[in-house]
Scaffold this motif. Structure first.
Motif, PDB file in Angstrom:
ATOM      1  N   THR A   1     -42.286   6.146  -0.909  1.00 22.96           N
ATOM      2  CA  THR A   1     -41.091   5.651  -1.585  1.00 22.96           C
ATOM      3  C   THR A   1     -40.818   6.540  -2.790  1.00 22.96           C
ATOM      4  O   THR A   1     -41.747   6.920  -3.508  1.00 22.96           O
ATOM      5  CB  THR A   1     -41.284   4.194  -2.039  1.00 22.96           C
ATOM      6  OG1 THR A   1     -41.593   3.381  -0.909  1.00 22.96           O
ATOM      7  CG2 THR A   1     -40.028   3.662  -2.712  1.00 22.96           C
ATOM      8  N   HIS A   2     -39.562   6.887  -3.002  1.00 21.28           N
ATOM      9  CA  HIS A   2     -39.198   7.817  -4.073  1.00 21.28           C
ATOM     10  C   HIS A   2     -38.510   7.061  -5.210  1.00 21.28           C
ATOM     11  O   HIS A   2     -37.589   6.269  -4.977  1.00 21.28           O
ATOM     12  CB  HIS A   2     -38.293   8.914  -3.530  1.00 21.28           C
ATOM     13  CG  HIS A   2     -38.956   9.759  -2.480  1.00 21.28           C
ATOM     14  ND1 HIS A   2     -39.476  10.999  -2.740  1.00 21.28           N
ATOM     15  CD2 HIS A   2     -39.219   9.505  -1.168  1.00 21.28           C
ATOM     16  CE1 HIS A   2     -40.010  11.495  -1.646  1.00 21.28           C
ATOM     17  NE2 HIS A   2     -39.872  10.603  -0.671  1.00 21.28           N
ATOM     18  N   VAL A   3     -38.986   7.305  -6.427  1.00 23.61           N
ATOM     19  CA  VAL A   3     -38.484   6.604  -7.611  1.00 23.61           C
ATOM     20  C   VAL A   3     -37.996   7.622  -8.626  1.00 23.61           C
ATOM     21  O   VAL A   3     -38.747   8.511  -9.035  1.00 23.61           O
ATOM     22  CB  VAL A   3     -39.570   5.708  -8.227  1.00 23.61           C
ATOM     23  CG1 VAL A   3     -39.042   4.994  -9.476  1.00 23.61           C
ATOM     24  CG2 VAL A   3     -40.076   4.689  -7.208  1.00 23.61           C
ATOM     25  N   HIS A   4     -36.726   7.487  -9.013  1.00 19.62           N
ATOM     26  CA  HIS A   4     -36.109   8.413  -9.979  1.00 19.62           C
ATOM     27  C   HIS A   4     -35.889   7.698 -11.312  1.00 19.62           C
ATOM     28  O   HIS A   4     -35.385   6.571 -11.345  1.00 19.62           O
ATOM     29  CB  HIS A   4     -34.769   8.906  -9.427  1.00 19.62           C
ATOM     30  CG  HIS A   4     -34.087   9.927 -10.296  1.00 19.62           C
ATOM     31  ND1 HIS A   4     -33.326   9.585 -11.403  1.00 19.62           N
ATOM     32  CD2 HIS A   4     -34.047  11.284 -10.219  1.00 19.62           C
ATOM     33  CE1 HIS A   4     -32.852  10.677 -11.962  1.00 19.62           C
ATOM     34  NE2 HIS A   4     -33.275  11.721 -11.260  1.00 19.62           N
ATOM     35  N   TYR A   5     -36.293   8.348 -12.405  1.00 25.31           N
ATOM     36  CA  TYR A   5     -36.127   7.780 -13.741  1.00 25.31           C
ATOM     37  C   TYR A   5     -35.121   8.603 -14.547  1.00 25.31           C
ATOM     38  O   TYR A   5     -35.115   9.842 -14.474  1.00 25.31           O
ATOM     39  CB  TYR A   5     -37.443   7.792 -14.519  1.00 25.31           C
ATOM     40  CG  TYR A   5     -38.594   7.084 -13.856  1.00 25.31           C
ATOM     41  CD1 TYR A   5     -38.760   5.704 -13.980  1.00 25.31           C
ATOM     42  CD2 TYR A   5     -39.553   7.795 -13.131  1.00 25.31           C
ATOM     43  CE1 TYR A   5     -39.834   5.053 -13.398  1.00 25.31           C
ATOM     44  CE2 TYR A   5     -40.623   7.156 -12.538  1.00 25.31           C
ATOM     45  CZ  TYR A   5     -40.765   5.785 -12.672  1.00 25.31           C
ATOM     46  OH  TYR A   5     -41.827   5.150 -12.090  1.00 25.31           O
TER      47      TYR A   5
ATOM     48  N   GLU B   1     -24.597   8.598  -6.293  1.00 27.89           N
ATOM     49  CA  GLU B   1     -24.656  10.049  -6.079  1.00 27.89           C
ATOM     50  C   GLU B   1     -26.090  10.516  -5.853  1.00 27.89           C
ATOM     51  O   GLU B   1     -26.352  11.363  -4.998  1.00 27.89           O
ATOM     52  CB  GLU B   1     -24.024  10.762  -7.271  1.00 27.89           C
ATOM     53  CG  GLU B   1     -22.526  10.483  -7.428  1.00 27.89           C
ATOM     54  CD  GLU B   1     -21.962  10.981  -8.751  1.00 27.89           C
ATOM     55  OE1 GLU B   1     -22.779  11.426  -9.602  1.00 27.89           O
ATOM     56  OE2 GLU B   1     -20.730  10.927  -8.935  1.00 27.89           O
ATOM     57  N   LEU B   2     -27.024   9.942  -6.641  1.00 28.43           N
ATOM     58  CA  LEU B   2     -28.433  10.304  -6.478  1.00 28.43           C
ATOM     59  C   LEU B   2     -28.930   9.946  -5.078  1.00 28.43           C
ATOM     60  O   LEU B   2     -29.592  10.744  -4.408  1.00 28.43           O
ATOM     61  CB  LEU B   2     -29.281   9.585  -7.525  1.00 28.43           C
ATOM     62  CG  LEU B   2     -29.201  10.075  -8.970  1.00 28.43           C
ATOM     63  CD1 LEU B   2     -29.935   9.106  -9.899  1.00 28.43           C
ATOM     64  CD2 LEU B   2     -29.808  11.469  -9.097  1.00 28.43           C
ATOM     65  N   LEU B   3     -28.600   8.742  -4.636  1.00 24.71           N
ATOM     66  CA  LEU B   3     -29.074   8.284  -3.331  1.00 24.71           C
ATOM     67  C   LEU B   3     -28.417   9.048  -2.195  1.00 24.71           C
ATOM     68  O   LEU B   3     -29.056   9.367  -1.185  1.00 24.71           O
ATOM     69  CB  LEU B   3     -28.831   6.785  -3.194  1.00 24.71           C
ATOM     70  CG  LEU B   3     -29.718   5.901  -4.079  1.00 24.71           C
ATOM     71  CD1 LEU B   3     -29.207   4.462  -4.084  1.00 24.71           C
ATOM     72  CD2 LEU B   3     -31.171   5.939  -3.613  1.00 24.71           C
ATOM     73  N   ALA B   4     -27.114   9.351  -2.342  1.00 29.27           N
ATOM     74  CA  ALA B   4     -26.428  10.135  -1.308  1.00 29.27           C
ATOM     75  C   ALA B   4     -27.084  11.507  -1.166  1.00 29.27           C
ATOM     76  O   ALA B   4     -27.296  12.001  -0.044  1.00 29.27           O
ATOM     77  CB  ALA B   4     -24.951  10.274  -1.662  1.00 29.27           C
TER      78      ALA B   4
ATOM     79  N   ASP C   1     -29.305  12.896   2.129  1.00 30.18           N
ATOM     80  CA  ASP C   1     -28.864  14.127   2.789  1.00 30.18           C
ATOM     81  C   ASP C   1     -29.946  15.201   2.801  1.00 30.18           C
ATOM     82  O   ASP C   1     -30.052  15.973   3.762  1.00 30.18           O
ATOM     83  CB  ASP C   1     -27.617  14.688   2.091  1.00 30.18           C
ATOM     84  CG  ASP C   1     -26.365  13.875   2.390  1.00 30.18           C
ATOM     85  OD1 ASP C   1     -26.379  13.127   3.385  1.00 30.18           O
ATOM     86  OD2 ASP C   1     -25.384  13.987   1.633  1.00 30.18           O
ATOM     87  N   THR C   2     -30.731  15.270   1.726  1.00 33.84           N
ATOM     88  CA  THR C   2     -31.664  16.388   1.546  1.00 33.84           C
ATOM     89  C   THR C   2     -33.133  15.997   1.547  1.00 33.84           C
ATOM     90  O   THR C   2     -33.999  16.857   1.687  1.00 33.84           O
ATOM     91  CB  THR C   2     -31.355  17.121   0.229  1.00 33.84           C
ATOM     92  OG1 THR C   2     -31.645  16.237  -0.876  1.00 33.84           O
ATOM     93  CG2 THR C   2     -29.893  17.551   0.160  1.00 33.84           C
ATOM     94  N   GLY C   3     -33.425  14.721   1.338  1.00 32.76           N
ATOM     95  CA  GLY C   3     -34.821  14.299   1.234  1.00 32.76           C
ATOM     96  C   GLY C   3     -35.405  14.459  -0.143  1.00 32.76           C
ATOM     97  O   GLY C   3     -36.618  14.287  -0.338  1.00 32.76           O
ATOM     98  N   ALA C   4     -34.563  14.824  -1.114  1.00 31.57           N
ATOM     99  CA  ALA C   4     -35.021  15.013  -2.492  1.00 31.57           C
ATOM    100  C   ALA C   4     -33.911  14.630  -3.453  1.00 31.57           C
ATOM    101  O   ALA C   4     -32.724  14.674  -3.099  1.00 31.57           O
ATOM    102  CB  ALA C   4     -35.453  16.457  -2.732  1.00 31.57           C
ATOM    103  N   PHE C   5     -34.283  14.265  -4.660  1.00 26.96           N
ATOM    104  CA  PHE C   5     -33.285  13.997  -5.684  1.00 26.96           C
ATOM    105  C   PHE C   5     -32.824  15.319  -6.289  1.00 26.96           C
ATOM    106  O   PHE C   5     -33.567  16.307  -6.287  1.00 26.96           O
ATOM    107  CB  PHE C   5     -33.870  13.103  -6.781  1.00 26.96           C
ATOM    108  CG  PHE C   5     -33.963  11.654  -6.398  1.00 26.96           C
ATOM    109  CD1 PHE C   5     -32.813  10.892  -6.241  1.00 26.96           C
ATOM    110  CD2 PHE C   5     -35.197  11.044  -6.184  1.00 26.96           C
ATOM    111  CE1 PHE C   5     -32.888   9.544  -5.886  1.00 26.96           C
ATOM    112  CE2 PHE C   5     -35.285   9.705  -5.837  1.00 26.96           C
ATOM    113  CZ  PHE C   5     -34.122   8.961  -5.682  1.00 26.96           C
ATOM    114  N   PRO C   6     -31.600  15.371  -6.829  1.00 30.04           N
ATOM    115  CA  PRO C   6     -31.111  16.607  -7.449  1.00 30.04           C
ATOM    116  C   PRO C   6     -31.854  16.890  -8.748  1.00 30.04           C
ATOM    117  O   PRO C   6     -32.415  15.988  -9.372  1.00 30.04           O
ATOM    118  CB  PRO C   6     -29.627  16.305  -7.712  1.00 30.04           C
ATOM    119  CG  PRO C   6     -29.560  14.818  -7.829  1.00 30.04           C
ATOM    120  CD  PRO C   6     -30.589  14.287  -6.877  1.00 30.04           C
TER     121      PRO C   6
END
Length: 372
Positions: free
Chosen positions: A282-286, A314-317, A321-326
């Motif tokens: 699971t990926h968590v962005h702060y 936008e982060l989730l889209a 699409d890429t498997g990673a956060f920007p």
């Protein structure tokens, strides 16, 4: 034929392992939760004599309880990768945490990924649906001082009054630092259609991966725990002395947490319990905002909060699409961090839980025999 046999064996193994996990967790709950309650009952004289020490001990045991829940997922191979700002430098500061909500597994994910963030878990207050009060873990949250909110227009105004009263009574007196809420007010699958309809009527952004947040609880928290300034934002001055007699700071930060699951398949608590899904990251962005940047008045706060969830969209889209956060602004590529738990520590916690259950069972059995 061989293919069918292999499939049957795999299914049989999944069912057997799920059954064993359920039995273990059932026993785990039966020993850990009563032990937690009985220890705190035994410590009630300390609560009257030295409240801060009592709540410090309670916080340590509460963290252990959440670590047990985390271990259920960890054993099944459910891990967390973290992105964005590093929140560890602010883990001893007061902060409001806003999180997107997709399923019951979101809470389990937070319980896991915040385990290595200093005293955050010990000194955290949760806002959760009132139904959670009636679950096996509800009594623990009730004792800890979490707030159970009832959803729906008929209850909204009263619930906000109750929330303010709850914060005034328990937040500082129990030395809380982080407060966690889900501003969407419900799971994505349940609210998406209603949210999109509301957005269309009011010329607001069309969101797919999140829903438009609700303002009420966020505004109450900011007004109650933040030092409001003349410009309508929330300041970071030291607040009034708490009930314990120590000066406490007001909110210092807003931590914006975005949880993403591979292929947009959220986890629920059943998955954590039975472990039937293959090992999953699971990926968590702060993203951290100083509290002085956060408005508190209704209209600007609504705009600010909507903008946060547009950014989550936008982060989730990008992630799906890429498997990673920007990457963050100023970075050429995004940097991720694997969140790890110490298996030895988890084993010690579980051992203490079962040992405590045995001790309390022996004590209660002895008292029963003496009385009857």
């Amino acid at each position: 034929m061989a293919h069918l046999l292999d499939g049957a064996r795999n299914l049989g193994w999944v069912l057997l392992s799920s059954l064993l996990r359920f039995v273990f967790m059932f026993i785990n709950n039966c020993v850990a939760i009563p032990s937690y309650c009985l220890y705190l009952l035994l410590l009630q004289p300390l609560r009257l004599w030295d409240g801060p020490t009592f709540w410090q001990i309670e916080g340590i045991m509460f963290k252990w309880m959440l670590a047990m829940v985390s271990s259920w997922g960890w054993i099944a191979g459910y891990t967390v990768t973290e992105w964005g700002d590093d929140v560890r430098p602010i883990c001893e500061e007061e902060a409001m945490v806003i999180v997107n909500h997709q399923a019951t597994g979101d809470v389990c994910t937070l319980m896991m990924c915040l385990q290595d963030k200093g005293t955050v878990v010990r000194k955290m207050m949760w806002l959760m649906d009132h139904v959670f009060k009636y679950t096996n873990f509800g009594v623990v949250s009730l004792i800890h001082g979490d707030f159970f909110i009832r959803q729906g227009k008929a209850h909204r105004d009263k619930q906000l009054v109750y929330l303010k009263d709850h914060l005034d009574r328990y937040y500082h007196s129990r030395d809380r630092k982080w407060i966690v809420l889900f501003p969407e007010g419900g799971f994505l699958r349940k609210r998406r259609e209603t949210s999109q309809s509301f957005a269309k009527k009011n010329s607001l952004p069309h969101l797919t991966h999140v829903t438009l947040p609700r303002l009420g609880a966020t505004q109450v928290i900011l007004k109650t725990l933040g030092a409001q300034q003349e410009n309508g934002s929330v300041g970071n001055k030291t607040g009034n002395p708490s009930q314990s007699g120590n000066k406490r700071k007001s909110l210092q930060y807003v931590v914006d947490v975005t949880i993403a699951y591979p292929k947009a398949r959220p986890m629920d608590i059943q998955t954590w319990i039975f472990g039937y899904r293959p090992p999953t990251v699971t990926h968590v962005h702060y993203r951290v905002y100083p509290i002085k940047e956060v408005p508190v008045e209704t209209e600007p706060l609504t705009d600010w909060l909507y903008q946060r969830f547009v950014e989550k969209e936008e982060l989730l889209a990008h992630f799906y699409d890429t498997g990673a956060f920007p990457p963050l602004k100023g970075q050429k590529e995004a940097v991720s961090r694997d969140m790890t738990l110490d298996p030895v520590w988890l084993c010690i916690i579980q051992s203490l839980a079962f040992a405590s259950g045995y001790v309390w069972y022996s004590v209660l059995q002895y008292l029963y025999c003496c009385l009857f």
